[in-house]
Scaffold this active site. Structure first.
Site, PDB file in Angstrom:
ATOM      1  N   TYR A  15      22.004   3.122 147.515  1.00  0.00           N
ATOM      2  CA  TYR A  15      22.701   4.075 147.315  1.00  0.00           C
ATOM      3  C   TYR A  15      22.382   5.289 146.406  1.00  0.00           C
ATOM      4  CZ  TYR A  15      27.146   1.671 148.414  1.00  0.00           C
ATOM      5  OH  TYR A  15      28.048   0.897 148.836  1.00  0.00           O
TER       6      TYR A  15
ATOM      7  N   ARG B 240      26.998 -19.018 113.158  1.00  0.00           N
ATOM      8  CA  ARG B 240      27.873 -18.564 114.298  1.00  0.00           C
ATOM      9  C   ARG B 240      29.207 -19.558 113.917  1.00  0.00           C
ATOM     10  NH1 ARG B 240      25.761 -19.358 120.534  1.00  0.00           N
ATOM     11  NH2 ARG B 240      26.012 -21.389 119.492  1.00  0.00           N
TER      12      ARG B 240
ATOM     13  N   MET C 150      26.857  -4.542 146.303  1.00  0.00           N
ATOM     14  CA  MET C 150      27.310  -5.505 145.411  1.00  0.00           C
ATOM     15  C   MET C 150      26.679  -7.061 146.785  1.00  0.00           C
ATOM     16  SD  MET C 150      31.508  -5.847 145.774  1.00  0.00           S
ATOM     17  CE  MET C 150      31.425  -4.883 144.977  1.00  0.00           C
TER      18      MET C 150
ATOM     19  N   LYS D  86      28.196 -27.077 130.165  1.00  0.00           N
ATOM     20  CA  LYS D  86      29.356 -26.157 130.045  1.00  0.00           C
ATOM     21  C   LYS D  86      28.744 -24.427 130.697  1.00  0.00           C
ATOM     22  CE  LYS D  86      26.311 -23.784 126.467  1.00  0.00           C
ATOM     23  NZ  LYS D  86      25.736 -23.319 124.813  1.00  0.00           N
TER      24      LYS D  86
HETATM   25  C1  LIG Z   1      24.750 -23.699 125.234  1.00  0.00           C
HETATM   26  C2  LIG Z   1      24.065 -24.489 123.117  1.00  0.00           C
HETATM   27  C3  LIG Z   1      23.123 -26.051 123.849  1.00  0.00           C
HETATM   28  C4  LIG Z   1      22.157 -26.089 125.130  1.00  0.00           C
HETATM   29  O1  LIG Z   1      21.210 -25.415 124.815  1.00  0.00           O
HETATM   30  P1  LIG Z   1      20.004 -25.134 125.777  1.00  0.00           P
HETATM   31  O2  LIG Z   1      19.052 -24.010 124.596  1.00  0.00           O
HETATM   32  O3  LIG Z   1      20.061 -24.704 126.986  1.00  0.00           O
HETATM   33  O4  LIG Z   1      19.072 -26.301 125.499  1.00  0.00           O
HETATM   34  C5  LIG Z   1      23.577 -26.656 123.144  1.00  0.00           C
HETATM   35  N1  LIG Z   1      24.447 -26.788 122.100  1.00  0.00           N
HETATM   36  C6  LIG Z   1      25.246 -26.054 121.572  1.00  0.00           C
HETATM   37  C7  LIG Z   1      25.815 -26.516 120.544  1.00  0.00           C
HETATM   38  C8  LIG Z   1      24.926 -25.520 122.507  1.00  0.00           C
HETATM   39  O5  LIG Z   1      26.365 -24.649 122.633  1.00  0.00           O
END
Ligand SMILES: *Cc1c(COP(=O)(O)O)cnc(C)c1O
Length: 342
Positions: free
Chosen positions: A235, A111, A283, A16
């Site tokens: 800056y 969550r 930047m 992701k």
């Molecule tokens: C992001 C995520 C992971 C991976 O987590 P890490 O701490 O990066 O290994 C696994 N399961 C879910 C549901 C996540 O959102």
């Protein structure tokens, strides 16, 4: 390394957020032996399919609307089911193929996930739904696995085993679970951060876990100049030279994802030598004290994090976690000096 830690488990590689800033398509091609991939959202899954990735792809946030379910059906993406409204959608919108789904139990993270008392009923509905490939897989997420002294993880595992004692496909462990909690190893593990060679524990260095950073963020010096005692830099003129300084200007800034909140003194490598940041991050540029680097000149290699300078250390200087630094890498960086080897 991850295979060795949990040899019996299948690996769902979490890619992701553009594979934590590493470029999801490149990483998915590199991790050809992953048993599956996980993304947060539908769009990220479609991107992998468009790039020709064939492995199973799990969409951790599932779907919100029937139209999204239809897209998942068409692109063979596997939704996480975390609420009964999604089961309503599944029941009312027959899919072309039975879909592999991951039923998420909330074991305490609060969550996403169905409450333990609703779990049995929702599972029975999924088992009766012709759009669902049987049996549904089961998962949960750990809230506190990065703290190896926090007993929350054991409590979450207890709840999980109570509700899913012998399901054939279960997934619990994130990176911290994989490396810190053997009890969380089930049929499927879900490494994210550790895949990229970064420690999920605030108190353990990646190196001592056998992890090597995949991302080394590099740029080069584009100017070198000599300043006098009392000269101000950047800056706001925040930085005041307390001596004569040889200063290098490097082509990196918050527009690349280099954290603007880093203070003067934060470490930067120039030609492999540890130097320190001077003044505010702009930047597109930063100023570095290169007084001790004789060879520093325009074109010199500058390493912001990665090999020789753990991103975990930069995260501490920036008062954040390595996740945000990696995810924050801007698209522009992939056009320049960037090495991603997995
Ligand atoms: C992001 C995520 C992971 C991976 O987590 P890490 O701490 O990066 O290994 C696994 N399961 C879910 C549901 C996540 O959102």
């Amino acid at each position: 390394m991850i295979r060795q830690t949990a040899p019996a488990a299948r690996i769902m590689a979490v890619v992701k957020a553009n594979a934590y800033g590493h470029d999801a398509v490149t990483i998915a091609h590199t991790l050809a032996e992953a048993d599956a991939f996980a993304v947060a959202r539908l769009e990220e899954g479609l991107l992998l399919r468009d790039a020709g990735i064939r492995q199973p792809v799990v969409v951790l946030q599932g779907f919100v609307e029937a139209q999204e379910l239809a897209l998942m059906d068409r692109s063979d993406l596997q939704p996480v089911i975390h609420d009964h409204f999604q089961v309503d959608i599944l029941e009312k919108n027959p899919t072309a193929h039975p879909l592999r789904v991951w039923l998420k139990l909330d074991t305490g993270m609060h969550r996403l996930g169905v409450a333990p008392k609703e779990f049995g009923e929702i599972k029975r509905r999924l088992e009766a739904c012709p759009s669902v490939m049987q049996p549904p897989a089961v998962m949960t997420h750990l809230s506190s696995a990065d703290d190896r002294h926090n007993l929350t993880t054991e409590k979450q595992m207890e709840t999980f085993h109570e509700k899913a004692p012998d399901d054939p496909a279960r997934s619990v462990a994130n990176s911290a679970g994989i490396l810190g909690w053997r009890s969380s190893h089930t049929e499927w593990i879900r490494p994210g951060l550790a895949l990229y060679g970064v420690s999920p524990f605030p108190d353990i260095e990646a190196e001592s876990l056998g992890l090597k950073p995949v991302m080394t963020l590099k740029t080069r010096l584009i100017a070198v100049k000599h300043l006098q005692k009392g000269d101000r830099v950047g800056y706001g003129g925040d930085y005041v030279c307390d001596k004569a300084v040889k200063m290098g200007i490097a082509a990196i800034g918050y527009g690349d994802g280099y954290p603007r909140q880093l203070p003067s003194g934060a470490p930067v490598l120039v030609e492999g030598h540890r130097c320190s940041l001077m003044g505010r991050v702009s930047m597109d540029m930063i100023a570095i004290d290169v007084s001790d680097v004789l060879e520093a000149s325009p074109g010199s290699e500058v390493t912001l994090w990665g090999q020789g300078l753990p991103v975990e250390e930069i995260a501490r200087w920036a008062e954040t976690i390595p996740y945000t630094l990696l995810c924050g890498i801007a698209r522009r960086v992939h056009l320049m000096h960037f090495t991603a080897q997995a």
